[in-house]
Each structure stands twice: as C-alpha cells, then as structure tokens.
Enzyme design. Structure first.
Site, PDB file in Angstrom:
ATOM      1  N   SER A   6      42.168  28.638  30.755  1.00  0.00           N
ATOM      2  CA  SER A   6      42.536  29.802  29.934  1.00  0.00           C
ATOM      3  C   SER A   6      43.427  29.342  28.796  1.00  0.00           C
ATOM      4  O   SER A   6      44.514  28.795  29.023  1.00  0.00           O
ATOM      5  CB  SER A   6      43.285  30.831  30.777  1.00  0.00           C
ATOM      6  OG  SER A   6      43.935  31.740  29.915  1.00  0.00           O
ATOM      7  N   HIS A  31      37.997  29.891  28.690  1.00  0.00           N
ATOM      8  CA  HIS A  31      38.333  31.287  29.008  1.00  0.00           C
ATOM      9  C   HIS A  31      39.274  31.861  27.941  1.00  0.00           C
ATOM     10  O   HIS A  31      40.332  31.292  27.649  1.00  0.00           O
ATOM     11  CB  HIS A  31      39.002  31.328  30.385  1.00  0.00           C
ATOM     12  CG  HIS A  31      39.244  32.688  30.920  1.00  0.00           C
ATOM     13  ND1 HIS A  31      38.266  33.430  31.548  1.00  0.00           N
ATOM     14  CD2 HIS A  31      40.364  33.459  30.947  1.00  0.00           C
ATOM     15  CE1 HIS A  31      38.774  34.592  31.940  1.00  0.00           C
ATOM     16  NE2 HIS A  31      40.044  34.638  31.576  1.00  0.00           N
ATOM     17  N   ASP A  33      41.368  35.208  26.775  1.00  0.00           N
ATOM     18  CA  ASP A  33      41.927  36.487  27.231  1.00  0.00           C
ATOM     19  C   ASP A  33      42.226  37.391  26.046  1.00  0.00           C
ATOM     20  O   ASP A  33      43.129  37.111  25.250  1.00  0.00           O
ATOM     21  CB  ASP A  33      43.210  36.230  28.032  1.00  0.00           C
ATOM     22  CG  ASP A  33      42.920  35.565  29.360  1.00  0.00           C
ATOM     23  OD1 ASP A  33      42.138  36.135  30.137  1.00  0.00           O
ATOM     24  OD2 ASP A  33      43.451  34.463  29.611  1.00  0.00           O
ATOM     25  N   MET A  35      43.618  40.911  24.951  1.00  0.00           N
ATOM     26  CA  MET A  35      44.438  42.039  25.433  1.00  0.00           C
ATOM     27  C   MET A  35      44.803  42.940  24.263  1.00  0.00           C
ATOM     28  O   MET A  35      45.156  42.443  23.188  1.00  0.00           O
ATOM     29  CB  MET A  35      45.717  41.509  26.084  1.00  0.00           C
ATOM     30  CG  MET A  35      45.471  40.463  27.168  1.00  0.00           C
ATOM     31  SD  MET A  35      47.008  39.959  27.931  1.00  0.00           S
ATOM     32  CE  MET A  35      46.440  38.539  28.896  1.00  0.00           C
ATOM     33  N   HIS A  64      37.242  37.366  28.290  1.00  0.00           N
ATOM     34  CA  HIS A  64      37.734  38.320  29.283  1.00  0.00           C
ATOM     35  C   HIS A  64      38.432  39.460  28.536  1.00  0.00           C
ATOM     36  O   HIS A  64      39.529  39.280  28.009  1.00  0.00           O
ATOM     37  CB  HIS A  64      38.699  37.571  30.233  1.00  0.00           C
ATOM     38  CG  HIS A  64      39.413  38.433  31.223  1.00  0.00           C
ATOM     39  ND1 HIS A  64      40.468  37.965  31.995  1.00  0.00           N
ATOM     40  CD2 HIS A  64      39.225  39.717  31.601  1.00  0.00           C
ATOM     41  CE1 HIS A  64      40.897  38.932  32.781  1.00  0.00           C
ATOM     42  NE2 HIS A  64      40.172  40.012  32.553  1.00  0.00           N
ATOM     43  N   MET A  66      40.534  42.678  28.237  1.00  0.00           N
ATOM     44  CA  MET A  66      41.510  43.548  28.919  1.00  0.00           C
ATOM     45  C   MET A  66      41.908  44.601  27.899  1.00  0.00           C
ATOM     46  O   MET A  66      42.973  44.531  27.269  1.00  0.00           O
ATOM     47  CB  MET A  66      42.713  42.711  29.384  1.00  0.00           C
ATOM     48  CG  MET A  66      42.407  41.869  30.606  1.00  0.00           C
ATOM     49  SD  MET A  66      43.562  40.516  30.827  1.00  0.00           S
ATOM     50  CE  MET A  66      42.755  39.276  29.810  1.00  0.00           C
ATOM     51  N   MET A 135      40.337  39.344  39.812  1.00  0.00           N
ATOM     52  CA  MET A 135      41.702  39.016  39.395  1.00  0.00           C
ATOM     53  C   MET A 135      42.533  38.670  40.631  1.00  0.00           C
ATOM     54  O   MET A 135      42.561  39.426  41.600  1.00  0.00           O
ATOM     55  CB  MET A 135      42.354  40.203  38.672  1.00  0.00           C
ATOM     56  CG  MET A 135      41.767  40.545  37.317  1.00  0.00           C
ATOM     57  SD  MET A 135      41.642  39.164  36.172  1.00  0.00           S
ATOM     58  CE  MET A 135      43.369  38.713  35.945  1.00  0.00           C
ATOM     59  N   GLY A 140      47.372  40.552  32.346  1.00  0.00           N
ATOM     60  CA  GLY A 140      48.356  40.748  31.288  1.00  0.00           C
ATOM     61  C   GLY A 140      49.136  39.498  30.916  1.00  0.00           C
ATOM     62  O   GLY A 140      49.510  39.332  29.765  1.00  0.00           O
ATOM     63  N   PHE A 141      49.347  38.617  31.887  1.00  0.00           N
ATOM     64  CA  PHE A 141      50.199  37.459  31.602  1.00  0.00           C
ATOM     65  C   PHE A 141      49.737  36.220  32.363  1.00  0.00           C
ATOM     66  O   PHE A 141      49.200  36.342  33.467  1.00  0.00           O
ATOM     67  CB  PHE A 141      51.659  37.761  32.000  1.00  0.00           C
ATOM     68  CG  PHE A 141      52.201  38.968  31.297  1.00  0.00           C
ATOM     69  CD1 PHE A 141      52.758  38.865  30.021  1.00  0.00           C
ATOM     70  CD2 PHE A 141      52.122  40.227  31.887  1.00  0.00           C
ATOM     71  CE1 PHE A 141      53.219  39.997  29.359  1.00  0.00           C
ATOM     72  CE2 PHE A 141      52.585  41.362  31.227  1.00  0.00           C
ATOM     73  CZ  PHE A 141      53.132  41.244  29.959  1.00  0.00           C
ATOM     74  N   GLY A 142      49.985  35.063  31.748  1.00  0.00           N
ATOM     75  CA  GLY A 142      49.751  33.800  32.449  1.00  0.00           C
ATOM     76  C   GLY A 142      50.950  33.477  33.321  1.00  0.00           C
ATOM     77  O   GLY A 142      52.000  34.132  33.244  1.00  0.00           O
ATOM     78  N   GLY A 143      50.787  32.491  34.175  1.00  0.00           N
ATOM     79  CA  GLY A 143      51.916  31.975  34.949  1.00  0.00           C
ATOM     80  C   GLY A 143      52.394  32.846  36.093  1.00  0.00           C
ATOM     81  O   GLY A 143      53.518  32.677  36.575  1.00  0.00           O
ATOM     82  N   ASP A 173      40.553  34.523  38.730  1.00  0.00           N
ATOM     83  CA  ASP A 173      41.449  34.343  37.577  1.00  0.00           C
ATOM     84  C   ASP A 173      42.881  34.734  37.929  1.00  0.00           C
ATOM     85  O   ASP A 173      43.143  35.892  38.252  1.00  0.00           O
ATOM     86  CB  ASP A 173      40.922  35.229  36.433  1.00  0.00           C
ATOM     87  CG  ASP A 173      41.719  35.096  35.147  1.00  0.00           C
ATOM     88  OD1 ASP A 173      42.633  34.251  35.075  1.00  0.00           O
ATOM     89  OD2 ASP A 173      41.403  35.855  34.204  1.00  0.00           O
ATOM     90  N   GLY A 174      43.780  33.751  37.853  1.00  0.00           N
ATOM     91  CA  GLY A 174      45.214  34.028  37.984  1.00  0.00           C
ATOM     92  C   GLY A 174      45.891  33.234  39.090  1.00  0.00           C
ATOM     93  O   GLY A 174      45.497  33.321  40.251  1.00  0.00           O
ATOM     94  N   GLY A 175      46.865  32.424  38.704  1.00  0.00           N
ATOM     95  CA  GLY A 175      47.659  31.681  39.686  1.00  0.00           C
ATOM     96  C   GLY A 175      46.890  30.606  40.438  1.00  0.00           C
ATOM     97  O   GLY A 175      47.313  30.177  41.515  1.00  0.00           O
ATOM     98  N   GLY A 195      45.157  28.676  33.677  1.00  0.00           N
ATOM     99  CA  GLY A 195      45.869  28.578  32.403  1.00  0.00           C
ATOM    100  C   GLY A 195      47.038  27.623  32.501  1.00  0.00           C
ATOM    101  O   GLY A 195      46.975  26.476  32.069  1.00  0.00           O
ATOM    102  N   SER A 196      48.125  28.098  33.130  1.00  0.00           N
ATOM    103  CA  SER A 196      49.337  27.270  33.188  1.00  0.00           C
ATOM    104  C   SER A 196      49.101  25.992  33.985  1.00  0.00           C
ATOM    105  O   SER A 196      49.629  24.939  33.623  1.00  0.00           O
ATOM    106  CB  SER A 196      50.507  28.077  33.754  1.00  0.00           C
ATOM    107  OG  SER A 196      50.111  28.799  34.876  1.00  0.00           O
TER     108      SER A 196
HETATM  109  C1  DX5 Z   1      45.837  37.066  32.984  1.00  0.00           C
HETATM  110  C2  DX5 Z   1      44.699  36.283  32.398  1.00  0.00           C
HETATM  111  C3  DX5 Z   1      44.525  34.917  32.913  1.00  0.00           C
HETATM  112  C4  DX5 Z   1      45.698  33.991  32.705  1.00  0.00           C
HETATM  113  C5  DX5 Z   1      45.678  33.005  33.832  1.00  0.00           C
HETATM  114  O1  DX5 Z   1      45.725  38.381  32.565  1.00  0.00           O
HETATM  115  O2  DX5 Z   1      43.479  36.978  32.620  1.00  0.00           O
HETATM  116  O3  DX5 Z   1      43.325  34.344  32.402  1.00  0.00           O
HETATM  117  O4  DX5 Z   1      45.675  33.300  31.496  1.00  0.00           O
HETATM  118  O5  DX5 Z   1      46.806  32.199  33.726  1.00  0.00           O
HETATM  119  P1  DX5 Z   1      47.373  31.415  34.971  1.00  0.00           P
HETATM  120  O6  DX5 Z   1      46.318  30.442  35.408  1.00  0.00           O
HETATM  121  O7  DX5 Z   1      48.594  30.754  34.414  1.00  0.00           O
HETATM  122  O8  DX5 Z   1      47.686  32.420  36.041  1.00  0.00           O
HETATM  123 ZN    ZN Z   2      41.594  35.977  32.105  1.00  0.00          ZN
END
Ligand code: DX5
Ligand code: ZN
Length: 220
Positions: A6, A31, A33, A35, A64, A66, A135, A140-143, A173-175, A195-196
C-alpha cells in the site's frame, strides 16, 4: 501468497521512486487507497496523483475506494486502466450494477468488507466478482493493529467462494506482517495488502515483500 504494497505508507515526496521500488522488489499489485474525508475520517489522493503512480508502476494498480459516491469515483479512475477497483459494500446501494459497470470498463471488480460485515452479505455477488477484500483494520489509516477475527471470516468466505466462484481471490488489508501472514495463508487468503510493514521494513521493501510470500503461487 500474492503481495500488494500500500503506497499510503510511501514517502509522497518521492512517490514515483517508492512505487518503482516495490515493483522492482517483486510485488504483484500496487495498492492505492482513495479516501474522500466522508466515508472515512481521512483524505488521500485523486486522479492527478494516481496517474503519476500508474506511470511509475510496472505492476497493475489495485484501487481501494473508501468513498461515499462509488459510481463517480469508478468513472474518475477508469481511464487510468487499473487492474482492480474495489468498493465498500457498506456504502453501495446497487453493488451488482456497479460490478457490471466496472467489468464493462475492462477492470476487475472487487468488493470490500469492513471488520463488522459478515461474508454472507455478499454471498449472491461472489459469482460476479474477481476478488473480495476483507479489512483487518478499520479503514482510514495505515499502521493500525491487525483485528484477528478476520481469520475466521476468511475461512467462512473461502467456503462460500468454493461453492459459488472458486476463481475469486481473497485479499486482506490492514496490519499485515510476516507473522500473521502465515495464518492468513492457512485460512485461504490469496493476496495481502501491506503498507507500513513494507515501507518501514529495516531491510528494505524487497526483503519485506519476500518475507510475506508464504505458500507462493503464480499470478497472471
Ligand atoms: C487502510 C488502508 C490500508 C493501509 C494498510 O484504510 O486500506 O491499505 O494502507 O496499511 P498497514 O499495512 O500499515 O496497516
Ligand atoms: Zn487499502
């Protein structure tokens, strides 16, 4: 396991370079995102920036959405010819119609489920989809921290997919990291978004991507 880094965790001051790095590092999808500040409490990028991403990428984009107005955003991003466009089932009154439209535009359609949405919500859409995105954080947010109940959800979804459309992929997707990816692979997940984990990996993006590639398979 297929890997979709991401770019939300990339350095936007050198975005093209960071996109190239994950493509050269062997990722399968990029990927993206999107938003809108309404469906989620964050605002990211629009077609001008995604066009720059598309130019830098040598792998298909996985957009993706959102956003609140899915049909509008589908038309906005379609000219960039992404590999996939996914939209949230929680925000779409006519998902079947939108799936047909995405396919008509030559793009693979995917649907996203928030952490609270059961896989059965899309049971009768599965045969029209190329991918379902689960999800494993609130969008909404990475990390953010991985929500473990997604494992049980992936297993339930896998059963529905086997019955209705075995070619449909499951993406999470996520964490995601190099530990929980194993459990995801065992649950039948085909693609992970990270992502992170990828962009902040101490050994660099290539090693990060390789460490997620458990039970690897070909992608075409
Ligand atoms: C969150 C995004 C993800 C995000 C994942 O809303 O859809 O794609 O970037 O980031 P990590 O891998 O850091 O959770
Ligand atoms: Zn995403």
């Amino acid at each position: 396991m297929l890997v979709a880094p991401s770019i939300l965790s990339a350095d936007f001051g050198k975005l093209a370079e960071d996109v190239k790095a994950v493509c050269d590092g062997g990722c399968d999808l990029v990927h993206v995102d999107v938003m809108d500040g309404h469906f989620v409490p964050n605002l990211t990028i629009g077609p001008v920036v995604v066009e720059a991403v598309a130019k830098a990428a040598t792998k298909p984009l996985d957009i993706h959405l959102m956003v609140e107005n899915n049909p509008f955003f589908v038309e906005l991003f379609a000219p960039l010819k992404p590999g996939y466009i996914s939209f949230h089932i929680e925000e779409e009154k006519n998902p079947h119609r939108l799936i047909q439209r995405i396919r008509e535009l030559g793009i693979k359609p995917a649907i996203v489920l928030n952490p609270h949405t059961p896989p059965e919500a899309i049971e009768f859409l599965i045969e029209d989809l190329d991918m379902v995105l689960l999800m494993s954080v609130n969008p909404g947010f990475g990390g953010q921290k991985f929500i473990p109940s997604v494992i049980e959800k992936a297993k339930r979804l896998k059963k529905l997919i086997e019955k209705r459309n075995p070619d449909c992929l499951i993406e999470v997707d996520g964490g995601v990291n190099d530990v929980n990816v194993r459990e995801l692979a065992d649950a039948g997940v085909d693609v992970v978004v990270a992502g992170s984990f990828v962009y902040k990996h101490p050994k660099g993006v290539k090693e990060a991507i390789e460490s997620l590639r458990v039970g690897s398979e070909d992608f075409s």
